[in-house]
Enzyme design. Structure first.
Site, PDB file in Angstrom:
ATOM      1  N   GLU A  44       0.899  -1.447   0.010  1.00  0.00           N
ATOM      2  CA  GLU A  44       0.072   0.116   0.133  1.00  0.00           C
ATOM      3  C   GLU A  44       0.968   1.261   0.148  1.00  0.00           C
ATOM      4  OE1 GLU A  44      -3.248   1.859   2.900  1.00  0.00           O
ATOM      5  OE2 GLU A  44      -1.970   0.393   3.745  1.00  0.00           O
ATOM      6  N   LYS A 115      -9.571   2.078  -2.105  1.00  0.00           N
ATOM      7  CA  LYS A 115     -10.106   1.613  -0.972  1.00  0.00           C
ATOM      8  C   LYS A 115     -11.396   2.038  -0.320  1.00  0.00           C
ATOM      9  CE  LYS A 115      -7.515   1.309   3.615  1.00  0.00           C
ATOM     10  NZ  LYS A 115      -6.398   1.960   4.188  1.00  0.00           N
ATOM     11  N   CYS A 156      -4.953  -3.344   2.903  1.00  0.00           N
ATOM     12  CA  CYS A 156      -4.896  -3.088   4.226  1.00  0.00           C
ATOM     13  C   CYS A 156      -6.090  -3.086   5.168  1.00  0.00           C
ATOM     14  CB  CYS A 156      -4.041  -1.842   4.570  1.00  0.00           C
ATOM     15  SG  CYS A 156      -3.299  -1.677   6.222  1.00  0.00           S
TER      16      CYS A 156
END
Length: 287
Positions: A44, A115, A156
């Site tokens: 990331e 995300k 994540c």
């Protein structure tokens, strides 16, 4: 498609020095390809971790990109490798998207996922992280095709929200990418557990490139341990907790099919109705 494929997860420590971040990752990608990797996964936001006001100056729009994106394209094309990684994308009104991208071996953009779950927390060690301050959330699950089959994309903090991964499996995913900068505070207790849980419940490989070490910004420190988990939940490749490195393993779609045949939990899923909470009735008072 649907062929056994050797993949590598990269572990590195990003700072506010974009050029240094790119050079270190370029070297790791080249080393992974020399070791046999056909697809390489970087963490990331591997190009930059630093103050939001500086990050706003290096954001690039997609799909057209800019100089940072061109360096990423070159990492794929120069090595003839699939490249999956986290990227700072220009968002609306001066904000950013935290984006996971897939470039094919010619450097062409094949997929991008923004995300969905943003990391807004106050940790016990005093670290305060407010991703939503500068970042816009996405809202759409995304899969992409690699030689082994469909890869589901995530980033994540998404790891804590299993419904996203179940949706990616519904889209056909046999492997799940989770590039991360998982904190050193939560990592020792949650990193391996969450990755293995997502693999077990989805009966899919989980491919988790990771940041490690001190980032020189806002007390941020990442746990490391970039790793790959197989669909039975076994860790089949892992980097140590500290230091730049990579780990490599095969993604075998037949292994996914075998696990799903032997323990057909995905096939056995059923819709669940809205729940009901039964509360005790108040005691009757007799006159």
């Amino acid at each position: 498609m649907n062929a056994k494929t050797q993949v590598a997860v990269v572990q590195m420590c990003a700072t506010a020095d974009v050029e240094n971040n790119l050079r270190r990752t370029e070297a790791l990608v080249a080393d992974a390809v020399a070791a046999g990797a056909e697809a390489v996964f970087a963490p990331e936001t591997f190009t930059f971790i630093g103050p939001g006001r500086i990050r706003s100056q290096i954001l690039e729009p997609l799909p057209e990109g800019g100089p940072i994106f061109e360096r990423c394209r070159a990492m794929a094309a120069d090595n003839g490798v699939h490249f999956v990684f986290g990227f700072h994308e220009t968002g609306p009104e001066g904000r950013a998207y935290n984006t996971c991208m897939h470039l094919d071996p010619a450097g062409r953009l094949q997929a991008m996922y923004r995300k969905v779950h943003l990391f807004d927390v106050d940790l016990a060690d005093g670290t305060r992280l407010l991703e939503s301050r500068y970042t816009e959330a996405g809202d759409t699950p995304v899969g992409t095709e690699l030689p082994f089959g469909t890869l589901g994309l995530s980033i994540c903090y998404d790891l804590r929200f299993p419904h996203l991964y179940q949706r990616l499996v519904d889209l056909g995913a046999v492997a799940l990418a989770a590039p991360a900068a998982f904190t050193s505070t939560t990592g020792p207790d949650h990193w391996h557990v969450l990755l293995r849980a997502r693999a077990i419940e989805c009966q899919a490989y989980v491919i988790a490139a990771a940041q490690h070490g001190e980032h020189g910004h806002a007390n941020r420190s990442s746990f490391g341990h970039a790793l790959i988990v197989d669909p039975w939940g076994d860790v089949i490749a892992e980097c140590p907790g500290h230091g730049d490195s990579f780990a490599i393993a095969d993604i075998d779609p037949e292994r996914v099919a075998q696990v799903r045949r032997d323990l057909p939990s995905i096939a056995n899923r059923r819709p669940i109705a809205d729940g009901v909470i039964k509360r005790p009735r108040p005691a009757t008072v007799r006159a």
